[in-house]
Structures are given as structure tokens and as C-alpha cells.
Design a protein around this motif. Structure first.
Motif, PDB file in Angstrom:
ATOM      1  N   GLN A  85     -35.934  29.327  -7.077  1.00  0.00           N
ATOM      2  CA  GLN A  85     -35.604  28.768  -5.830  1.00  0.00           C
ATOM      3  C   GLN A  85     -34.788  27.141  -6.077  1.00  0.00           C
ATOM      4  O   GLN A  85     -33.754  26.855  -5.483  1.00  0.00           O
ATOM      5  N   GLN A  86     -35.238  26.419  -7.465  1.00  0.00           N
ATOM      6  CA  GLN A  86     -34.458  25.495  -7.710  1.00  0.00           C
ATOM      7  C   GLN A  86     -33.163  25.837  -8.272  1.00  0.00           C
ATOM      8  O   GLN A  86     -32.126  25.059  -7.822  1.00  0.00           O
ATOM      9  N   TYR A  88     -31.290  28.266  -7.114  1.00  0.00           N
ATOM     10  CA  TYR A  88     -30.662  28.735  -5.876  1.00  0.00           C
ATOM     11  C   TYR A  88     -30.185  27.464  -5.359  1.00  0.00           C
ATOM     12  O   TYR A  88     -28.888  27.252  -5.009  1.00  0.00           O
ATOM     13  N   GLU A  89     -30.839  26.386  -5.338  1.00  0.00           N
ATOM     14  CA  GLU A  89     -30.544  25.128  -4.626  1.00  0.00           C
ATOM     15  C   GLU A  89     -29.508  24.476  -5.373  1.00  0.00           C
ATOM     16  O   GLU A  89     -28.607  23.770  -4.912  1.00  0.00           O
ATOM     17  N   GLN A  93     -25.462  23.448  -4.121  1.00  0.00           N
ATOM     18  CA  GLN A  93     -25.273  22.312  -4.270  1.00  0.00           C
ATOM     19  C   GLN A  93     -23.903  22.021  -4.814  1.00  0.00           C
ATOM     20  O   GLN A  93     -22.850  21.384  -4.372  1.00  0.00           O
ATOM     21  N   PHE A 104     -27.212  28.043   3.826  1.00  0.00           N
ATOM     22  CA  PHE A 104     -28.255  29.008   3.774  1.00  0.00           C
ATOM     23  C   PHE A 104     -29.444  28.493   2.981  1.00  0.00           C
ATOM     24  O   PHE A 104     -29.244  28.228   1.716  1.00  0.00           O
ATOM     25  N   SER A 105     -30.649  28.639   3.252  1.00  0.00           N
ATOM     26  CA  SER A 105     -31.642  28.182   2.562  1.00  0.00           C
ATOM     27  C   SER A 105     -32.431  29.672   1.672  1.00  0.00           C
ATOM     28  O   SER A 105     -31.986  30.671   2.447  1.00  0.00           O
ATOM     29  N   HIS A 106     -32.914  29.473   0.759  1.00  0.00           N
ATOM     30  CA  HIS A 106     -33.483  30.482   0.012  1.00  0.00           C
ATOM     31  C   HIS A 106     -34.390  31.542   0.866  1.00  0.00           C
ATOM     32  O   HIS A 106     -34.467  32.546   0.772  1.00  0.00           O
ATOM     33  N   GLU A 107     -35.168  30.894   1.907  1.00  0.00           N
ATOM     34  CA  GLU A 107     -35.968  31.521   2.975  1.00  0.00           C
ATOM     35  C   GLU A 107     -35.426  32.520   3.395  1.00  0.00           C
ATOM     36  O   GLU A 107     -35.845  33.761   3.687  1.00  0.00           O
ATOM     37  N   GLN A 108     -33.882  32.365   3.876  1.00  0.00           N
ATOM     38  CA  GLN A 108     -33.344  33.414   4.552  1.00  0.00           C
ATOM     39  C   GLN A 108     -33.058  34.778   3.912  1.00  0.00           C
ATOM     40  O   GLN A 108     -32.625  35.674   4.394  1.00  0.00           O
TER      41      GLN A 108
END
Length: 132
Positions: A85-86, A88-89, A93, A104-108
Motif C-alpha cells: 500500500q505504501q 502504491y501511494e 505521488q 484512486f486509492s488502493h482500496e478501489q
């Protein structure tokens, strides 16, 4: 004096192909065709080529690396783990800093939807039509 190398036409084509891959192979698995159409109209990932990217060699490599990393993370189903997740973020960025909108957030991307209902989608390409 500083010398800056412009991106190559091959890099620009690679970026275009990776963005196309998001629209034809990633987004349709997680979003409806209506949503993907909205993403296109909102120019996410500069799919319409309207936003002027800086176009240096280094930035093109960063965009390619970030897009490839995001594709890997999403397709590997590794986004449930905190370290991914980190990652991904961080790659989101980088894209944002370089002028590519990816809101888009990783949750999607944690759960695929049943996209078989939209087999006639204009976004879903048949296997073998995409060259990466």
C-alpha cells in the motif's frame, strides 16, 4: 549551464501504451464502463494527451516505472499488505508530481467486479490486441 535530455519517442509510446493498458485492462475490472468514460473525460493519466508533460528523459523513466509498478501491484493482488500500500501511494505521488492525475486509492483495487456483464465494452480489449 545544465543539459536536459528530452524523452524519446519510444518512451512516449511506452507511456501511451501503459495508459491504454489501464483503460482497457485494469479499470474495466474495477469500475463500470460509465465510470471509465468519466475518467477519460476527466483526463486521468493524461489519456487525452491534453496536459503538457515536461518530457525529460528522467521524468519519462519515472512515469514508466510508476505505471508499471502500479500495474504489478494491482494485478498481483498485493495491495492488502501494508508495505505494498505504501509502495502504491508513493508511485501515485510520483505520477501526480509529474502531471498525471491518478486519484484512486488502493482500496478501489482490492476487489474486482464482475465485468463479464459488459463483454461488449468499448474499453475491454480482446486478448492479444495489446502490445506492452
Amino acid at each position: 549551464m545544465k543539459i536536459v535530455y528530452a524523452s524519446t519517442s519510444e518512451q512516449e509510446l511506452k507511456i501511451k501504451n501503459l495508459v491504454e493498458y489501464f483503460y482497457t485492462s485494469i479499470f474495466p475490472k474495477y469500475f463500470s464502463e460509465e465510470d471509465v468514460t468519466k475518467f477519460e473525460k476527466m483526463n486521468f493519466l493524461n489519456v487525452l494527451g491534453k496536459n503538457e508533460l515536461n518530457g525529460t528523459l528522467k521524468e519519462s523513466y519515472q512515469i514508466i516505472s510508476s505505471l508499471e509498478t502500479l500495474i504489478f501491484l494491482i494485478e498481483s493482488n498485493g495491495l492488502e499488505k501494508n508495505k505494498y500500500q505504501q509502495m502504491y501511494e508513493r508511485n501515485v505521488q510520483i505520477l501526480e508530481e509529474l502531471g498525471l492525475s491518478f486519484p484512486f486509492s488502493h482500496e478501489q483495487f482490492l476487489e474486482q467486479r464482475d465485468f463479464c456483464l459488459e463483454a461488449d465494452s468499448v474499453y475491454i480489449k480482446t486478448p492479444g490486441n495489446f502490445v506492452m
